[in-house]
Design a protein around this motif. Structure first.
Motif, PDB file in Angstrom:
ATOM      1  N   HIS A 155       0.980  -1.123   0.529  1.00 56.21           N
ATOM      2  CA  HIS A 155       0.214   0.036   0.062  1.00 56.21           C
ATOM      3  C   HIS A 155       0.964   1.422  -0.259  1.00 56.21           C
ATOM      4  O   HIS A 155       0.173   2.293  -0.157  1.00 56.21           O
ATOM      5  CB  HIS A 155      -0.925  -0.024   1.315  1.00 56.21           C
ATOM      6  CG  HIS A 155      -2.213  -0.945   1.320  1.00 56.21           C
ATOM      7  ND1 HIS A 155      -1.615  -2.407   1.471  1.00 56.21           N
ATOM      8  CD2 HIS A 155      -3.503  -1.079   0.779  1.00 56.21           C
ATOM      9  CE1 HIS A 155      -2.614  -3.778   1.156  1.00 56.21           C
ATOM     10  NE2 HIS A 155      -4.145  -2.547   1.163  1.00 56.21           N
ATOM     11  N   ASN A 156       2.543   1.317  -0.599  1.00 58.52           N
ATOM     12  CA  ASN A 156       3.064   2.656  -0.609  1.00 58.52           C
ATOM     13  C   ASN A 156       3.391   3.127   1.286  1.00 58.52           C
ATOM     14  O   ASN A 156       3.112   4.088   1.106  1.00 58.52           O
ATOM     15  CB  ASN A 156       2.394   3.221  -1.700  1.00 58.52           C
ATOM     16  CG  ASN A 156       2.990   1.820  -3.141  1.00 58.52           C
ATOM     17  OD1 ASN A 156       3.932   1.685  -3.313  1.00 58.52           O
ATOM     18  ND2 ASN A 156       2.070   2.714  -3.819  1.00 58.52           N
ATOM     19  N   ILE A 157       3.385   2.638   2.582  1.00 58.87           N
ATOM     20  CA  ILE A 157       2.890   3.279   3.394  1.00 58.87           C
ATOM     21  C   ILE A 157       5.174   3.313   3.494  1.00 58.87           C
ATOM     22  O   ILE A 157       5.189   2.035   4.207  1.00 58.87           O
ATOM     23  CB  ILE A 157       2.545   2.226   4.060  1.00 58.87           C
ATOM     24  CG1 ILE A 157       0.789   2.228   3.406  1.00 58.87           C
ATOM     25  CG2 ILE A 157       2.202   3.025   5.470  1.00 58.87           C
ATOM     26  CD1 ILE A 157       0.122   3.487   3.699  1.00 58.87           C
ATOM     27  N   THR A 158       4.742   4.027   4.090  1.00 58.67           N
ATOM     28  CA  THR A 158       6.769   4.384   4.785  1.00 58.67           C
ATOM     29  C   THR A 158       6.687   3.525   5.891  1.00 58.67           C
ATOM     30  O   THR A 158       5.795   3.305   6.384  1.00 58.67           O
ATOM     31  CB  THR A 158       7.033   5.792   5.553  1.00 58.67           C
ATOM     32  OG1 THR A 158       6.986   7.006   3.597  1.00 58.67           O
ATOM     33  CG2 THR A 158       8.106   6.338   5.466  1.00 58.67           C
ATOM     34  N   VAL A 159       7.476   2.681   6.009  1.00 61.42           N
ATOM     35  CA  VAL A 159       7.617   1.733   6.806  1.00 61.42           C
ATOM     36  C   VAL A 159       9.158   1.606   7.594  1.00 61.42           C
ATOM     37  O   VAL A 159      10.120   1.399   6.391  1.00 61.42           O
ATOM     38  CB  VAL A 159       7.168   0.338   6.967  1.00 61.42           C
ATOM     39  CG1 VAL A 159       7.782  -0.350   5.743  1.00 61.42           C
ATOM     40  CG2 VAL A 159       7.518  -0.422   8.430  1.00 61.42           C
ATOM     41  N   ALA A 160       9.341   1.462   8.568  1.00 59.52           N
ATOM     42  CA  ALA A 160      10.431   1.363   9.202  1.00 59.52           C
ATOM     43  C   ALA A 160      11.032   0.418   9.646  1.00 59.52           C
ATOM     44  O   ALA A 160      10.040  -0.437  10.723  1.00 59.52           O
ATOM     45  CB  ALA A 160      11.828   2.628   9.513  1.00 59.52           C
ATOM     46  N   LYS A 161      11.494  -0.580  10.321  1.00 57.34           N
ATOM     47  CA  LYS A 161      12.292  -1.637  11.703  1.00 57.34           C
ATOM     48  C   LYS A 161      13.050  -1.025  13.019  1.00 57.34           C
ATOM     49  O   LYS A 161      14.124  -0.507  12.564  1.00 57.34           O
ATOM     50  CB  LYS A 161      12.632  -2.680  10.939  1.00 57.34           C
ATOM     51  CG  LYS A 161      12.779  -3.668  12.013  1.00 57.34           C
ATOM     52  CD  LYS A 161      12.999  -5.331  10.740  1.00 57.34           C
ATOM     53  CE  LYS A 161      14.122  -6.066  11.785  1.00 57.34           C
ATOM     54  NZ  LYS A 161      13.683  -7.455  11.210  1.00 57.34           N
ATOM     55  N   PHE A 162      13.208  -1.018  13.771  1.00 53.54           N
ATOM     56  CA  PHE A 162      14.341  -0.839  14.755  1.00 53.54           C
ATOM     57  C   PHE A 162      13.939  -1.902  16.210  1.00 53.54           C
ATOM     58  O   PHE A 162      12.786  -2.544  16.388  1.00 53.54           O
ATOM     59  CB  PHE A 162      13.751   0.249  16.103  1.00 53.54           C
ATOM     60  CG  PHE A 162      14.959  -0.371  16.927  1.00 53.54           C
ATOM     61  CD1 PHE A 162      16.623   0.519  16.763  1.00 53.54           C
ATOM     62  CD2 PHE A 162      14.491  -0.155  18.674  1.00 53.54           C
ATOM     63  CE1 PHE A 162      17.127   0.564  17.680  1.00 53.54           C
ATOM     64  CE2 PHE A 162      15.809   0.325  19.091  1.00 53.54           C
ATOM     65  CZ  PHE A 162      16.546   0.631  18.726  1.00 53.54           C
ATOM     66  N   VAL A 163      14.653  -2.954  16.049  1.00 52.34           N
ATOM     67  CA  VAL A 163      15.383  -4.275  16.220  1.00 52.34           C
ATOM     68  C   VAL A 163      16.160  -3.814  18.390  1.00 52.34           C
ATOM     69  O   VAL A 163      17.443  -3.994  17.924  1.00 52.34           O
ATOM     70  CB  VAL A 163      15.370  -4.882  16.334  1.00 52.34           C
ATOM     71  CG1 VAL A 163      15.502  -7.454  16.866  1.00 52.34           C
ATOM     72  CG2 VAL A 163      13.984  -5.930  14.950  1.00 52.34           C
ATOM     73  N   THR A 164      16.167  -3.708  19.179  1.00 54.09           N
ATOM     74  CA  THR A 164      17.409  -3.722  19.960  1.00 54.09           C
ATOM     75  C   THR A 164      18.436  -4.759  20.370  1.00 54.09           C
ATOM     76  O   THR A 164      17.575  -6.372  19.352  1.00 54.09           O
ATOM     77  CB  THR A 164      16.455  -3.504  21.893  1.00 54.09           C
ATOM     78  OG1 THR A 164      15.811  -5.206  21.966  1.00 54.09           O
ATOM     79  CG2 THR A 164      15.281  -2.953  21.742  1.00 54.09           C
ATOM     80  N   ARG A 165      19.326  -4.989  20.706  1.00 53.67           N
ATOM     81  CA  ARG A 165      19.638  -6.312  21.140  1.00 53.67           C
ATOM     82  C   ARG A 165      19.246  -6.892  22.081  1.00 53.67           C
ATOM     83  O   ARG A 165      18.407  -6.763  22.502  1.00 53.67           O
ATOM     84  CB  ARG A 165      21.996  -5.212  21.734  1.00 53.67           C
ATOM     85  CG  ARG A 165      21.972  -4.376  20.753  1.00 53.67           C
ATOM     86  CD  ARG A 165      23.086  -3.704  21.812  1.00 53.67           C
ATOM     87  NE  ARG A 165      22.878  -2.922  22.497  1.00 53.67           N
ATOM     88  CZ  ARG A 165      23.294  -2.144  23.288  1.00 53.67           C
ATOM     89  NH1 ARG A 165      24.502  -2.773  23.527  1.00 53.67           N
ATOM     90  NH2 ARG A 165      22.645  -0.978  24.121  1.00 53.67           N
ATOM     91  N   ASP A 166      19.838  -8.403  21.862  1.00 59.59           N
ATOM     92  CA  ASP A 166      19.671  -9.036  22.885  1.00 59.59           C
ATOM     93  C   ASP A 166      19.504  -8.310  24.728  1.00 59.59           C
ATOM     94  O   ASP A 166      21.111  -9.829  24.108  1.00 59.59           O
ATOM     95  CB  ASP A 166      19.828 -10.683  22.647  1.00 59.59           C
ATOM     96  CG  ASP A 166      19.463 -12.131  22.889  1.00 59.59           C
ATOM     97  OD1 ASP A 166      18.531 -11.415  24.081  1.00 59.59           O
ATOM     98  OD2 ASP A 166      19.564 -12.886  22.702  1.00 59.59           O
TER      99      ASP A 166
END
Length: 198
Positions: free
Chosen positions: A69-80
């Motif tokens: 749907h052409n939506i701006t999206v990002a990702k953030f994953v913390t350290r373990d």
């Protein structure tokens, strides 16, 4: 778009043991759809490393919806690490100007991380859900009368338990072994509105 999530292995004992799960991929898609329909335009997926199994499927559903749907999206994953919440705090600090956060719609693969993020945002003076909306996954409750705080994707836990028992009883009453395809049941999820979405 090809649904990449199908390449993720699901936890199972063997092909002969029933596997009853909720539709985690559709849950990720539903989260994206709900945020967008509520007015969010800059979406973010958050989690804690490692993101795998059902969490990876939830993430994939969310990203597939956004890309389709052409939506701006990002990702953030913390350290373990034990104090992984500090990584959330650092990320929020780096992406906040005054009381404006860079993203206005957040999805997490668990209520736990969504809740952590909520409290960190509010500590920075960011208004949830007016400025940032948040959706978790599971609709976790400590006791049955507890009011839903986080908007979340709910798994059909009662139906999962019922279907699991029915599958096992059916298998015990059969003389032949059930094939793997008949042993895999995927049940639908639904959105439960809390106080973190509009």
């Amino acid at each position: 778009m090809q649904q990449i999530y199908r390449s993720f292995p699901l936890k199972k004992v063997s092909d002969q043991v029933p596997l009853v799960v909720s539709d985690n991929y559709s849950g990720g898609q539903l989260a994206g759809e709900t945020l967008v329909k509520s007015g969010a335009k800059r979406l973010l997926f958050i989690s804690k490393a490692p993101v795998r199994n059902i969490s990876a499927i939830r993430e994939q559903g969310f990203f597939d919806y956004c890309h389709e749907h052409n939506i701006t999206v990002a990702k953030f994953v913390t350290r373990d690490i034990a104090n992984f919440v500090d990584d959330f705090a650092t990320f929020i600090n780096k992406n906040t100007v005054n009381t404006t956060f860079k993203y206005d719609g957040i999805f997490s693969d668990s209520d736990e991380f969504a809740s952590d993020f909520y409290f960190l945002l509010t500590q920075k003076g960011i208004n949830v859900p007016k400025d940032v909306q948040i959706i978790g996954f599971d609709v976790a409750r400590i006791y049955s009368r507890q009011q839903i705080f986080l908007s979340s994707i709910k798994q059909p836990t009662a139906e999962i338990a019922k279907s699991s028992v029915e599958k096992l009883l059916s298998q015990m009453n059969q003389k032949t072994t059930t094939t793997a395809s008949h042993n895999h049941v995927t049940l639908p999820v639904h959105f439960v509105k809390g106080m973190t979405t509009l």
